[in-house]
Design a protein around this motif. Structure first.
Motif, PDB file in Angstrom:
ATOM      1  N   SER A 159      -4.336  -2.011  -0.476  1.00  0.00           N
ATOM      2  CA  SER A 159      -3.485  -1.857  -1.660  1.00  0.00           C
ATOM      3  C   SER A 159      -2.235  -1.048  -1.319  1.00  0.00           C
ATOM      4  O   SER A 159      -2.130  -0.463  -0.235  1.00  0.00           O
ATOM      5  CB  SER A 159      -4.259  -1.160  -2.785  1.00  0.00           C
ATOM      6  N   ALA A 160      -1.305  -1.010  -2.265  1.00  0.00           N
ATOM      7  CA  ALA A 160      -0.044  -0.302  -2.017  1.00  0.00           C
ATOM      8  C   ALA A 160       0.472   0.345  -3.291  1.00  0.00           C
ATOM      9  O   ALA A 160       0.328  -0.214  -4.386  1.00  0.00           O
ATOM     10  CB  ALA A 160       1.005  -1.264  -1.468  1.00  0.00           C
ATOM     11  N   ILE A 161       1.068   1.506  -3.128  1.00  0.00           N
ATOM     12  CA  ILE A 161       1.809   2.174  -4.194  1.00  0.00           C
ATOM     13  C   ILE A 161       3.268   2.241  -3.754  1.00  0.00           C
ATOM     14  O   ILE A 161       3.559   2.633  -2.614  1.00  0.00           O
ATOM     15  CB  ILE A 161       1.268   3.589  -4.463  1.00  0.00           C
ATOM     16  N   ILE A 162       4.170   1.846  -4.649  1.00  0.00           N
ATOM     17  CA  ILE A 162       5.605   1.904  -4.356  1.00  0.00           C
ATOM     18  C   ILE A 162       6.267   2.716  -5.462  1.00  0.00           C
ATOM     19  O   ILE A 162       6.176   2.368  -6.643  1.00  0.00           O
ATOM     20  CB  ILE A 162       6.236   0.508  -4.275  1.00  0.00           C
ATOM     21  N   ASN A 163       6.914   3.790  -5.078  1.00  0.00           N
ATOM     22  CA  ASN A 163       7.609   4.654  -6.022  1.00  0.00           C
ATOM     23  C   ASN A 163       9.110   4.378  -5.981  1.00  0.00           C
ATOM     24  O   ASN A 163       9.663   4.122  -4.906  1.00  0.00           O
ATOM     25  CB  ASN A 163       7.355   6.121  -5.678  1.00  0.00           C
ATOM     26  N   THR A 164       9.748   4.428  -7.130  1.00  0.00           N
ATOM     27  CA  THR A 164      11.199   4.277  -7.181  1.00  0.00           C
ATOM     28  C   THR A 164      11.849   5.652  -7.101  1.00  0.00           C
ATOM     29  O   THR A 164      11.747   6.449  -8.030  1.00  0.00           O
ATOM     30  CB  THR A 164      11.645   3.557  -8.460  1.00  0.00           C
TER      31      THR A 164
END
Length: 324
Positions: free
Chosen positions: A212-217
């Motif tokens: 899985s992946a978390i992408i923060n702006t």
């Protein structure tokens, strides 16, 4: 009888020739296209000046002129996210909408969170479904930890799990002087931009598996600072640090954590902050002399979400800042 020039005189003549050559080149470039906004995409993008406009918070994409370009008609999907479940905060408009569309085009079902922009959210849901994928929209405030837990639970109930979390919701209002930055304003910015990311990650991680992946702006303001966005710059710098720290925690779980740090992007966030005069010239100070369109930013999120593209990338901040 001929007198030969001294080595010093020859050197000075050579240097002056070079000086004159550069001056001629400078003169030619000043009458050329050096001030033209850069166009390097599959289609031309809007350039300043834009119509003067201002919106009340949170801003509506449907009222923005010109409309942000989010659908990336020349982008071809290749199943980079086939079968994945994505959850995007601030997914109703701007970068969030463009990411939702490309995620769907790459094969993901997408849930979006928004704070009440029903018309924009409906348009985003329709765009996801037009890509042949399932969509879910949930309205609420990411400052509220209980809402974040309920939203994640609703997504898991519908889709069974979460494979990609995109933390994107944000609050921004400029203040020229720290003495005019009220406690309430400061609190709203920090709790939306920092607490919201923390609450969402904490709620989602138990439902995310290996791969899985978390992408923060993040933002260029978190890299360079912005004197009129003191509180916002603080939060974006904090998001970058949060990204790096959380990535280290989640390596044993096989969950990658990265951030995208955009420069100016044509979204409702800015016309709901800046004066109409500033909106008209938004993005003109970048080397490309225009703001990005959301569809120019969204492929970076696909790259960081897809295990086919970025399986060895975690804890990174990817700036997309128009040439700074």
């Amino acid at each position: 009888m001929t007198t030969s020039r001294s080595p010093v005189a020859a050197t000075l003549e050579k240097q002056r020739d070079i000086q004159n050559e550069v001056a001629r080149a400078d003169a030619a470039s000043s009458t050329g296209n050096g001030d033209r906004p850069m166009q390097a995409g599959a289609r031309p993008y809007p350039v300043p000046p834009f119509p003067e406009q201002h919106q009340a918070k949170p801003g509506e994409e449907a009222r923005l002129d010109p409309p942000p370009l989010y659908d990336a008609p020349f982008y071809k999907g290749s199943e980079k996210l086939a079968g994945k479940i994505a959850l995007i905060t601030g997914g109703d408009s701007g970068i969030g909408r463009a990411v939702a569309v490309l995620f769907a085009r790459e094969g993901a079902d997408v849930a979006i969170l928004h704070i009440g922009e029903t018309r924009d959210a409906d348009d985003t849901v329709a765009a996801i479904r037009a890509e042949g994928r399932k969509a879910l929209a949930i309205s609420g405030d990411v400052k509220d930890a209980a809402f974040c837990r309920k939203a994640v639970a609703a997504v898991v109930e519908v889709f069974g799990r979460i494979d990609v979390l995109v933390n994107n919701a944000a609050f921004q209002v400029h203040t020229a002087d720290i003495l005019d930055l009220s406690d309430a304003h400061f609190d709203e910015t920090l709790k939306t931009n920092l607490y919201g990311y923390f609450h969402m990650a904490k709620a989602a991680i138990p439902h995310m598996g290996e791969g899985s992946a978390i992408i923060n702006t993040g933002s260029v303001t978190g890299l360079e600072g912005s004197k009129e966005l003191l509180d916002y710059s603080m939060t974006k710098g904090g998001i970058h640090a949060f990204t790096k720290a959380l990535s280290g925690q989640l390596v044993p779980r096989g969950i990658r954590v990265n951030a995208v740090a955009p420069g100016p992007v044509w979204t409702p966030l800015n016309p709901s902050d800046k004066t109409p005069e500033d909106v008209a010239k938004f993005g003109s100070k970048t080397p490309m002399k225009r703001p990005a369109q959301p569809e120019e930013i969204a492929p970076a999120y696909v790259f960081l979400a897809s295990p086919h593209c970025s399986s060895y990338i975690t804890g990174e901040i990817l700036p997309i800042v128009g040439g700074y």
